[in-house]
Design a protein around this motif. Structure first.
Motif, short mmCIF file in Angstrom:
data_model
loop_
_atom_site.label_atom_id
_atom_site.label_comp_id
_atom_site.label_asym_id
_atom_site.label_seq_id
_atom_site.Cartn_x
_atom_site.Cartn_y
_atom_site.Cartn_z
N SER A 48 0.85 -1.20 0.00
CA SER A 48 0.00 0.00 0.00
C SER A 48 0.87 1.23 0.00
O SER A 48 2.11 1.15 0.00
CB SER A 48 -0.89 0.03 1.25
OG SER A 48 -0.11 0.43 2.38
N VAL A 84 -7.69 7.79 -6.61
CA VAL A 84 -7.99 7.14 -5.34
C VAL A 84 -7.02 6.00 -5.09
O VAL A 84 -6.71 5.24 -6.01
CB VAL A 84 -9.43 6.53 -5.36
CG1 VAL A 84 -9.71 5.76 -4.08
CG2 VAL A 84 -10.48 7.60 -5.58
N SER A 85 -6.54 5.88 -3.84
CA SER A 85 -5.78 4.70 -3.46
C SER A 85 -6.34 4.18 -2.14
O SER A 85 -6.31 4.88 -1.13
CB SER A 85 -4.29 5.03 -3.32
OG SER A 85 -3.57 3.84 -3.09
N ASN A 86 -6.88 2.97 -2.18
CA ASN A 86 -7.43 2.37 -0.96
C ASN A 86 -6.32 1.66 -0.20
O ASN A 86 -5.54 0.92 -0.78
CB ASN A 86 -8.52 1.36 -1.34
CG ASN A 86 -9.69 2.03 -2.04
OD1 ASN A 86 -10.13 3.10 -1.65
ND2 ASN A 86 -10.18 1.41 -3.10
N LYS A 87 -6.25 1.90 1.12
CA LYS A 87 -5.30 1.18 1.96
C LYS A 87 -6.07 0.40 3.02
O LYS A 87 -6.74 0.99 3.86
CB LYS A 87 -4.32 2.16 2.63
CG LYS A 87 -3.17 1.48 3.36
CD LYS A 87 -3.50 1.18 4.82
CE LYS A 87 -2.36 0.54 5.57
NZ LYS A 87 -2.51 -0.91 5.76
N GLY A 88 -5.99 -0.93 2.93
CA GLY A 88 -6.60 -1.76 3.97
C GLY A 88 -8.04 -2.14 3.67
O GLY A 88 -8.73 -1.48 2.89
N THR A 89 -8.46 -3.18 4.33
CA THR A 89 -9.80 -3.73 4.08
C THR A 89 -10.89 -2.74 4.47
O THR A 89 -11.93 -2.67 3.80
CB THR A 89 -10.01 -5.06 4.84
OG1 THR A 89 -9.48 -4.90 6.16
CG2 THR A 89 -9.28 -6.20 4.18
N ALA A 90 -10.67 -1.94 5.51
CA ALA A 90 -11.69 -0.97 5.93
C ALA A 90 -11.94 0.07 4.83
O ALA A 90 -13.03 0.64 4.75
CB ALA A 90 -11.29 -0.29 7.23
N ALA A 91 -10.94 0.29 4.00
CA ALA A 91 -11.08 1.24 2.90
C ALA A 91 -11.55 0.55 1.62
O ALA A 91 -11.76 1.20 0.60
CB ALA A 91 -9.76 1.97 2.65
N GLY A 92 -11.66 -0.77 1.68
CA GLY A 92 -12.12 -1.52 0.51
C GLY A 92 -11.01 -2.04 -0.38
O GLY A 92 -11.26 -2.45 -1.51
N GLN A 93 -9.76 -2.03 0.12
CA GLN A 93 -8.67 -2.57 -0.71
C GLN A 93 -8.88 -4.07 -0.89
O GLN A 93 -9.10 -4.81 0.08
CB GLN A 93 -7.31 -2.30 -0.05
CG GLN A 93 -6.13 -2.72 -0.94
CD GLN A 93 -4.76 -2.36 -0.35
OE1 GLN A 93 -4.65 -1.95 0.80
NE2 GLN A 93 -3.72 -2.54 -1.15
N ALA A 113 -16.96 8.82 0.61
CA ALA A 113 -17.09 7.45 1.12
C ALA A 113 -18.04 6.65 0.26
O ALA A 113 -18.71 7.18 -0.59
CB ALA A 113 -17.57 7.48 2.56
#
Ligand code: 5GP
Ligand code: ZN
Length: 113
Positions: A48, A84-93, A113
């Protein structure tokens, strides 16, 4: 390691390539969320944005160039686009190899969101 983006980068899996430089590859998202939906990916595997360092000057500089050139190339530079860059499952990565989504070609909702 079973990383889908590493497999695209090393040519094991096909992709619709949009842009390539020494350290960066960009290709169309397989499930486009907008008429223009490009994934901009450093070739070196890192999970990430948290693993990207200020010492990665070549990668950082090439990412910046890629973003601008892809925006011009795909025709969204003037009207606008979202990065957009998602980091982690909470962000939807869902793919744990750093990537930036460049989205455009339609009016995007004003939402964080
Ligand atoms: P994330 O949810 O991790 O931010 O985004 C991962 C993105 O990768 C998703 O938008 C998904 O559609 C895309 N993706 C997953 N597998 C593949 C693939 O094999 N090829 C391409 N081109 N995109 C993929
Ligand atoms: Zn990878």
């Amino acid at each position: 390691m079973d990383c889908v983006f590493c497999r695209i980068i090393n040519g094991e899996l096909p992709s619709k390539k949009i842009y390539e430089s020494e350290h960066v590859l960009a290709f169309e998202d397989i499930q486009k969320a907008a008429p223009i939906h490009v994934l901009i990916v450093p070739k070196r595997h890192m999970e990430s944005i948290m693993e990207l360092s200020e010492n990665d000057v070549e990668t950082l500089s090439e990412l910046q160039k890629a973003i601008k050139q892809i925006a011009e190339l795909t025709g969204v530079a003037t009207n606008g686009f979202r990065l957009v860059s998602n980091k982690g499952t909470a962000a939807g990565q869902t793919v744990f190899h750093l990537h930036f989504h460049l989205l455009g070609g339609r009016d995007l909702e004003l939402t964080l969101a």
